[in-house]
Write an enzyme that holds these catalytic residues in place. Structure first.
Site, short mmCIF file in Angstrom:
data_model
loop_
_atom_site.label_atom_id
_atom_site.label_comp_id
_atom_site.label_asym_id
_atom_site.label_seq_id
_atom_site.Cartn_x
_atom_site.Cartn_y
_atom_site.Cartn_z
CB SER A 157 2.38 -10.16 1.37
OG SER A 157 1.59 -11.33 1.35
CE1 TYR A 170 -1.98 -7.50 -0.39
CE2 TYR A 170 -0.99 -9.68 -0.61
CZ TYR A 170 -1.32 -8.58 0.17
OH TYR A 170 -0.97 -8.56 1.50
N1 LIG Z 1 -3.46 -10.33 7.18
C1 LIG Z 1 -2.68 -11.04 6.39
O1 LIG Z 1 -2.86 -12.26 6.23
C2 LIG Z 1 -1.52 -10.39 5.68
C3 LIG Z 1 -0.61 -11.23 5.04
C4 LIG Z 1 0.45 -10.65 4.37
C5 LIG Z 1 0.61 -9.28 4.35
N2 LIG Z 1 -0.29 -8.49 4.99
C6 LIG Z 1 -0.07 -7.05 4.92
O2 LIG Z 1 -0.07 -6.53 6.23
C7 LIG Z 1 -0.49 -5.17 6.20
C8 LIG Z 1 -1.56 -4.94 7.24
O3 LIG Z 1 -2.68 -5.75 6.92
P1 LIG Z 1 -3.71 -6.28 8.01
O4 LIG Z 1 -3.88 -7.72 7.74
O5 LIG Z 1 -3.34 -5.82 9.35
O6 LIG Z 1 -5.04 -5.57 7.47
P2 LIG Z 1 -6.13 -4.65 8.21
O7 LIG Z 1 -7.17 -4.43 7.18
O8 LIG Z 1 -6.51 -5.23 9.52
O9 LIG Z 1 -5.33 -3.32 8.49
C9 LIG Z 1 -4.94 -2.45 7.47
C10 LIG Z 1 -5.05 -1.03 8.00
O10 LIG Z 1 -4.61 -0.17 6.96
C11 LIG Z 1 -5.53 0.89 6.86
N3 LIG Z 1 -5.53 1.41 5.51
C12 LIG Z 1 -5.99 0.81 4.38
N4 LIG Z 1 -5.88 1.65 3.35
C13 LIG Z 1 -5.35 2.79 3.84
C14 LIG Z 1 -5.02 4.04 3.27
N5 LIG Z 1 -5.23 4.29 1.98
N6 LIG Z 1 -4.48 5.00 4.06
C15 LIG Z 1 -4.29 4.78 5.38
N7 LIG Z 1 -4.60 3.63 5.98
C16 LIG Z 1 -5.13 2.64 5.21
C17 LIG Z 1 -6.88 0.29 7.21
O11 LIG Z 1 -7.82 1.29 7.60
C18 LIG Z 1 -6.50 -0.64 8.33
O12 LIG Z 1 -6.57 -0.01 9.58
C19 LIG Z 1 -0.95 -4.90 4.76
O13 LIG Z 1 0.08 -4.23 4.05
C20 LIG Z 1 -1.16 -6.29 4.19
O14 LIG Z 1 -1.01 -6.33 2.81
C21 LIG Z 1 -1.35 -9.02 5.65
#
Ligand SMILES: NC(=O)c1ccc[n+]([C@@H]2O[C@H](COP(=O)([O-])OP(=O)(O)OC[C@H]3O[C@@H](n4cnc5c(N)ncnc54)[C@H](O)[C@@H]3O)[C@@H](O)[C@H]2O)c1
Length: 275
Positions: A157, A170
């Site tokens: 991130s 986080y």
């Molecule tokens: N959206 C943002 O702004 C952002 C920014 C930086 C980093 N990220 C990172 O990107 C990655 C994806 O995030 P996103 O924004 O697509 O979120 P999201 O919530 O849309 O998707 C996350 C997915 O992970 C799954 N998940 C959560 N816990 C789980 C577990 N214990 N076992 C299996 N699956 C699990 C959820 O069911 C979901 O489908 C994450 O690691 C997040 O930290 C996101």
């Protein structure tokens, strides 16, 4: 949106780039993971999607197969390391080997000063955001070596690069993912396994729901505006923009790229704003 049209035509241009390669993606049912699965499948990869959500994985598999791709699903939590290992084994059993791993599943942490964070939250964040990245890579190395190499992309991130107020837990897990990426890149370069890290900027996926419900709508809107303004481009990004970067890192175009923590954040990480 213009950006999405450009990305979709790029995916068509690269069609077949991952033909014959199999990729395991954790957290594939939603947001960035889902966009990665669709993008890599569109370019010919066979996908094993792992997620907690059976419904979301079902929808993903239907979308991939309707476009002529192949997608296996594994329902379970990445916190259960056997679930991660068996998803990786599935790629070898069904698709004949493992070429790529996207360690993407993750959750947002509590938004509070770190001295008030309970130990249960600490353990949960490590169990979901960090430990599966370590053990996923551990499980992937042998099958990748058997293929003569492979590519791992860990999703960190922007918060792993720069701090945010009241977001220590986080940020700490995501900074650890970057360090782990650097170490794994060092250890596995000799095996032709490239290990890189994506550092997404803000993308309004369901992960923001936790923040919305913790803050309430008015405070959420104001926090959202501040995050947006901290990007140099004054906008949120899309999941497809993150997937385009993952496709690049996964591809042979990135054959000399390893150990990188790549921000895809509209300039957030070099901004001098404070959130
Ligand atoms: N959206 C943002 O702004 C952002 C920014 C930086 C980093 N990220 C990172 O990107 C990655 C994806 O995030 P996103 O924004 O697509 O979120 P999201 O919530 O849309 O998707 C996350 C997915 O992970 C799954 N998940 C959560 N816990 C789980 C577990 N214990 N076992 C299996 N699956 C699990 C959820 O069911 C979901 O489908 C994450 O690691 C997040 O930290 C996101």
């Amino acid at each position: 949106m213009i950006v999405e049209a450009v990305l979709s035509s790029a995916a068509s241009r690269f069609r077949g780039r991952f033909a014959g390669r199999s990729v395991v993606i954790t957290g594939a049912a939603s947001g960035i993971g889902r966009a990665c699965a669709l993008r890599l499948a569109e370019e010919g990869a066979d996908i094993v999607g792992l997620d907690l959500s059976a419904e979301g994985l079902g929808a993903l598999a239907a979308d991939v197969t309707s476009r002529g791709g192949r997608c296996e699903t594994a329902v379970g939590s990445v916190a259960d390391l056997d679930v991660v290992t068996s998803a990786i084994q599935r790629a070898t059993q069904v698709f004949g080997g493992l070429d790529g791993l996207v360690n993407n599943a993750g959750i947002g942490g509590p938004m509070q000063p770190f001295e008030t964070v309970p130990v249960e939250d600490f353990d949960k964040m490590i169990a979901i955001n960090l430990k599966p990245v370590w053990f996923g890579m551990q499980a992937a190395c042998a099958p990748m070596r058997a293929r003569g190499g492979g590519v791992i992309v860990n999703v960190s991130s922007m918060a792993g690069l720069r701090p945010n107020r009241n977001h220590a837990l986080y940020g700490m897990t995501k900074a650890a993912v970057i360090s782990l990426t650097h170490h794994a890149a060092m250890d596995y370069a000799k095996d032709n396994i490239r290990v890189n890290c994506l550092c997404p900027g803000p993308v309004e996926t369901p992960i923001f729901e936790q923040m919305r419900s913790a803050l309430g709508p008015a405070a959420y809107d104001s926090a959202r505006t501040r995050v947006q303004q901290r990007t140099l481009m004054n906008r949120f990004g899309s999941a497809e923009e993150q997937a385009a970067a993952v496709a690049y890192l996964m591809s042979d175009e990135a054959s000399f790229v390893t150990g990188v923590a790549m921000p895809v954040d509209g300039g957030w990480s070099i901004s001098d704003g404070r959130v």
